[in-house]
Design a protein around this motif. Structure first.
Motif, mmCIF file in Angstrom:
data_model
loop_
_atom_site.group_PDB
_atom_site.id
_atom_site.type_symbol
_atom_site.label_atom_id
_atom_site.label_comp_id
_atom_site.label_asym_id
_atom_site.label_seq_id
_atom_site.Cartn_x
_atom_site.Cartn_y
_atom_site.Cartn_z
ATOM 1 N N LEU A 116 0.961 -1.240 -0.173
ATOM 2 C CA LEU A 116 -0.166 0.269 0.114
ATOM 3 C C LEU A 116 0.944 1.148 -0.058
ATOM 4 O O LEU A 116 1.840 1.392 0.894
ATOM 5 C CB LEU A 116 -0.959 0.048 1.314
ATOM 6 C CG LEU A 116 -2.185 -0.923 1.271
ATOM 7 C CD1 LEU A 116 -2.686 -0.798 2.740
ATOM 8 C CD2 LEU A 116 -2.883 -0.671 0.138
ATOM 9 N N VAL A 117 0.636 2.077 -0.923
ATOM 10 C CA VAL A 117 1.492 3.178 -0.961
ATOM 11 C C VAL A 117 0.555 4.627 -0.923
ATOM 12 O O VAL A 117 -0.499 4.790 -1.672
ATOM 13 C CB VAL A 117 2.046 3.488 -2.210
ATOM 14 C CG1 VAL A 117 2.975 5.015 -2.411
ATOM 15 C CG2 VAL A 117 3.009 2.235 -2.529
ATOM 16 N N ARG A 140 -7.439 1.818 -5.743
ATOM 17 C CA ARG A 140 -7.069 3.162 -5.099
ATOM 18 C C ARG A 140 -8.078 3.570 -4.406
ATOM 19 O O ARG A 140 -9.552 3.384 -4.648
ATOM 20 C CB ARG A 140 -6.881 3.994 -6.395
ATOM 21 C CG ARG A 140 -5.683 3.955 -7.317
ATOM 22 C CD ARG A 140 -5.690 4.659 -8.454
ATOM 23 N NE ARG A 140 -4.728 4.229 -9.169
ATOM 24 C CZ ARG A 140 -4.676 3.536 -10.388
ATOM 25 N NH1 ARG A 140 -6.058 3.114 -10.474
ATOM 26 N NH2 ARG A 140 -4.149 3.110 -10.974
ATOM 27 N N LEU A 141 -7.793 4.224 -3.209
ATOM 28 C CA LEU A 141 -8.620 4.847 -2.460
ATOM 29 C C LEU A 141 -8.295 6.481 -1.992
ATOM 30 O O LEU A 141 -7.243 6.545 -1.490
ATOM 31 C CB LEU A 141 -8.693 4.281 -1.192
ATOM 32 C CG LEU A 141 -9.576 4.930 0.130
ATOM 33 C CD1 LEU A 141 -11.000 4.722 -0.108
ATOM 34 C CD2 LEU A 141 -9.205 4.239 1.468
ATOM 35 N N VAL A 198 -4.492 6.602 -1.450
ATOM 36 C CA VAL A 198 -3.657 5.283 -1.116
ATOM 37 C C VAL A 198 -3.759 4.273 -2.420
ATOM 38 O O VAL A 198 -4.791 4.013 -2.828
ATOM 39 C CB VAL A 198 -4.408 4.662 0.117
ATOM 40 C CG1 VAL A 198 -3.522 3.303 0.236
ATOM 41 C CG2 VAL A 198 -4.287 5.399 1.401
ATOM 42 N N THR A 199 -2.758 3.788 -2.955
ATOM 43 C CA THR A 199 -2.719 2.853 -4.152
ATOM 44 C C THR A 199 -2.094 1.456 -3.542
ATOM 45 O O THR A 199 -1.307 1.275 -2.832
ATOM 46 C CB THR A 199 -1.847 3.008 -5.061
ATOM 47 O OG1 THR A 199 -2.522 4.438 -5.533
ATOM 48 C CG2 THR A 199 -1.904 2.436 -6.417
ATOM 49 N N ARG A 243 -13.521 9.478 -0.306
ATOM 50 C CA ARG A 243 -13.589 7.942 -0.147
ATOM 51 C C ARG A 243 -14.162 7.305 -1.349
ATOM 52 O O ARG A 243 -14.986 6.536 -1.371
ATOM 53 C CB ARG A 243 -14.757 7.996 0.835
ATOM 54 C CG ARG A 243 -14.480 8.471 2.277
ATOM 55 C CD ARG A 243 -15.296 7.956 3.373
ATOM 56 N NE ARG A 243 -14.956 8.415 4.785
ATOM 57 C CZ ARG A 243 -15.342 7.962 5.878
ATOM 58 N NH1 ARG A 243 -16.254 7.091 5.583
ATOM 59 N NH2 ARG A 243 -14.975 8.442 6.782
ATOM 60 N N VAL A 244 -13.928 7.795 -2.491
ATOM 61 C CA VAL A 244 -14.158 7.318 -3.808
ATOM 62 C C VAL A 244 -13.024 5.947 -3.982
ATOM 63 O O VAL A 244 -11.982 6.194 -3.694
ATOM 64 C CB VAL A 244 -13.886 8.084 -5.022
ATOM 65 C CG1 VAL A 244 -13.802 7.261 -6.283
ATOM 66 C CG2 VAL A 244 -14.997 9.194 -4.838
ATOM 67 N N LEU A 245 -13.611 4.835 -4.020
ATOM 68 C CA LEU A 245 -12.774 3.443 -4.124
ATOM 69 C C LEU A 245 -12.825 3.178 -5.755
ATOM 70 O O LEU A 245 -13.787 2.956 -6.216
ATOM 71 C CB LEU A 245 -13.334 2.424 -3.090
ATOM 72 C CG LEU A 245 -12.692 1.117 -3.232
ATOM 73 C CD1 LEU A 245 -11.303 1.130 -2.344
ATOM 74 C CD2 LEU A 245 -13.365 0.191 -2.285
ATOM 75 N N GLU A 246 -11.443 2.629 -6.132
ATOM 76 C CA GLU A 246 -11.405 2.229 -7.546
ATOM 77 C C GLU A 246 -10.699 1.027 -7.603
ATOM 78 O O GLU A 246 -9.560 0.700 -6.863
ATOM 79 C CB GLU A 246 -10.665 3.235 -8.259
ATOM 80 C CG GLU A 246 -11.525 4.691 -8.451
ATOM 81 C CD GLU A 246 -10.445 5.546 -9.507
ATOM 82 O OE1 GLU A 246 -9.508 5.195 -9.704
ATOM 83 O OE2 GLU A 246 -11.060 6.778 -9.535
#
Length: 199
Positions: free
Chosen positions: A67-68, A97-98, A76-77, A103-106
């Motif tokens: 997690l980066v 990705r967050l 956060v990726t 709070r959009v999560l992909e």
């Protein structure tokens, strides 16, 4: 022993540090934690790398080999053995990705199981702009066992709202591997209650 003691002290201070890195967390709006046996930090780039990490944010849990967190972007990726759980949704993906502010999560190259509704979804990309809603691109949906489904619906895009309708663009119904039916779009209710409308 000194290294272990220093890591124990640092990891106990991590929630305080995260609160200062992510606006809103220090004000008690959310609880975000990242558990990891190793943290690497690039001070100049404001990048934090967590290996074999587990992120929790309210009811969302993400685990990944790496997690980066990019403090400049607030994103956060995660890569490598990515697993995501939120309420009744379980997912595996190549990349997550967050955006911690919106709070959009992909998810990229995702395999999703929604246990409450009992469906499986494979998609190139899935975006969760809010809880109970997602937008999938280049996807396949079924309620059958995914290894050899009796039927599937593939679509170029799917907009799913848990409390109202789902809309698929360019859906193709397949029975086994054979395509049977195509329409420009199709919509169906995602709730069990009776719906009004024209047939």
């Amino acid at each position: 022993r000194r290294g272990l003691l220093a890591f124990a002290i640092f990891s106990s201070m991590l929630p305080l540090l995260l609160g200062s890195l992510w606006p809103g967390l220090a004000r008690g709006e959310s609880t975000l934690t990242i558990e990891s046996p190793r943290l690497d930090h690039d001070q100049e780039a404001k990048l934090y790398r967590y290996t074999d990490a587990r992120l929790t944010l309210d009811d969302l849990t993400v685990t990944a080999a790496l997690l980066v967190y990019d403090a400049n972007l607030g994103i956060v990726t995660g890569t490598g053995d990515v697993r995501v759980q939120q309420n009744s949704m379980f997912a595996e993906a190549q990349v997550v990705r967050l955006d911690v502010n919106t709070r959009v999560l992909e998810l990229e190259k995702a395999h999703i199981y929604e246990s409450e509704r009992g469906f499986y979804l494979d998609a190139e990309t899935v975006t969760f702009p809010e809880l109970g809603r997602f937008e999938a691109k280049d996807c396949v949906l079924t309620t059958c066992t995914p290894r050899e489904p009796a039927w599937t619906i593939s679509a170029s895009s799917l907009n799913y709202r848990q409390d109202s309708f789902a809309i698929a663009q360019n859906p193709i119904l397949r029975l086994g591997p054979a395509p049977v039916f195509w329409v420009p779009f199709v919509s169906w209710p995602t709730v069990d209650e009776r719906q009004s409308g024209v047939l």
